[in-house]
Design an enzyme around this catalytic site. Sequence first.
Site: not given
Ligand code: NAD
Ligand code: TYD
Length: 351
Positions: A59, A129-131, A154, A158, A284
């Site tokens: 962790d 992330t772009d967020e 979140y 980040k 929402d």
């Molecule tokens: P995910 O939630 O699917 O996976 C996260 C992983 O991190 C899991 O394997 C979890 O066990 C591990 N983890 C969480 N807390 C931990 C801790 N305290 N110690 C060690 N491991 C831990 O996330 P993802 O979608 O694969 O995203 C990965 C990265 O990319 C993140 O940093 C996220 O912010 C970034 N990101 C994701 C997206 C997207 O669309 N999914 C887009 C842009 C950036």
């Molecule tokens: P999400 O996959 O949670 O990604 P992020 O919030 O990081 O962009 O959501 C993508 C978009 O979909 C976001 O505008 C929220 C919307 N959304 C729904 O409308 N219904 C849902 O059940 C979820 C999980 C997301």
Amino acid sequence: MVVLVTGGAGFIGSNFLLRSVVARPDLTFVNVDALTYAGNPYSLEAIAEAPNYRFEHVDITDRAAVDQVFDKHDPTVVVHLAAESHVDRSIASPDAFIRTNINGTFHLLEAFRGHSAGKEGARFHHVSTDEVYGSLGPTGLFREDTPYDPSSPYSASKAASDHLVRAHARTFGVPVTITNCSNNYGARQFPEKLIPLMVLKALAEEPLPVYGTGENVRDWLHVDDHCEAIWAVLDRGKVGETYNVGGRCELTNLDVVHQICDVVAAETQRDSDALRKLITFVRDRPGHDLRYAIDASKIERECGWTPSVSFTEGLRQTVRWYLENPEWIARVRSGEYRRWLAEHYDGRHSA
Ligand code: NAD
Ligand code: TYD
């Protein structure tokens, strides 16, 4: 050379490792993951026995454990993906986001500074992330110099982690790069995020919960393209720089859900209109960002990266993957997941 990948059992991490362990046999990959609800070792079975792959159940909020992993494996490169990643969970209970995304990133940076930063080829690559940039109106794109303006716990966590990474670069000379990527989709994504949630619900013919009016826009990128972008920055990016990564694929959530209905219908011989009738507009998300869209010209120009998977093809592949992997789905559908669905969606049907 050892590459330490954090969060390798998650969605992006598992796709990154499955590709990289095979494609780069000259590198040893150490996956550091706490196996939270989002981490699934089953995703990594194909490489579990590979000679250049190791797993450490650690962790990153545990500073001593992080230091021990660095002592044991002596990494030169860190690809930091571990995070709490789901906006809705960060609204329901933000604490873990602060601990993992901020404190955890800080621990990794400190360990890297002490153990690795002086080595030849050292690099701390932070996946973000772009967020962090907040919300766009109907026009414009996020650029690397867009001011940070995060909306959710979140994205705020980040943003804080990005600032720590840059602070370590400026203050301590730690060699870092950062990528800020748009929304990913593809195989092995935990079914709390929009696309896998809707795919599984459409397959089960359950209501499809669209937040608000469904007009929010996201810029979708296939996870394989994101993984290639990370390698492009590791191989050709400039130390100290940030690169935005996006798919030039803006879609409203309603468009995405319509396309999911069409693909699920085509792949399972069902009626798409009947699936579309399952769409339910629900209350929402608080602080819901209207639109994300990325200007990815810097990574294209400087690192020679461009996305290669079209949304149409990527979505078809993704739906097929979920259809072909019922065991993976069964494993992630733990009691915890059922509890999340019940707490988050029950009683929300009031748009
Ligand atoms: P995910 O939630 O699917 O996976 C996260 C992983 O991190 C899991 O394997 C979890 O066990 C591990 N983890 C969480 N807390 C931990 C801790 N305290 N110690 C060690 N491991 C831990 O996330 P993802 O979608 O694969 O995203 C990965 C990265 O990319 C993140 O940093 C996220 O912010 C970034 N990101 C994701 C997206 C997207 O669309 N999914 C887009 C842009 C950036
Ligand atoms: P999400 O996959 O949670 O990604 P992020 O919030 O990081 O962009 O959501 C993508 C978009 O979909 C976001 O505008 C929220 C919307 N959304 C729904 O409308 N219904 C849902 O059940 C979820 C999980 C997301």
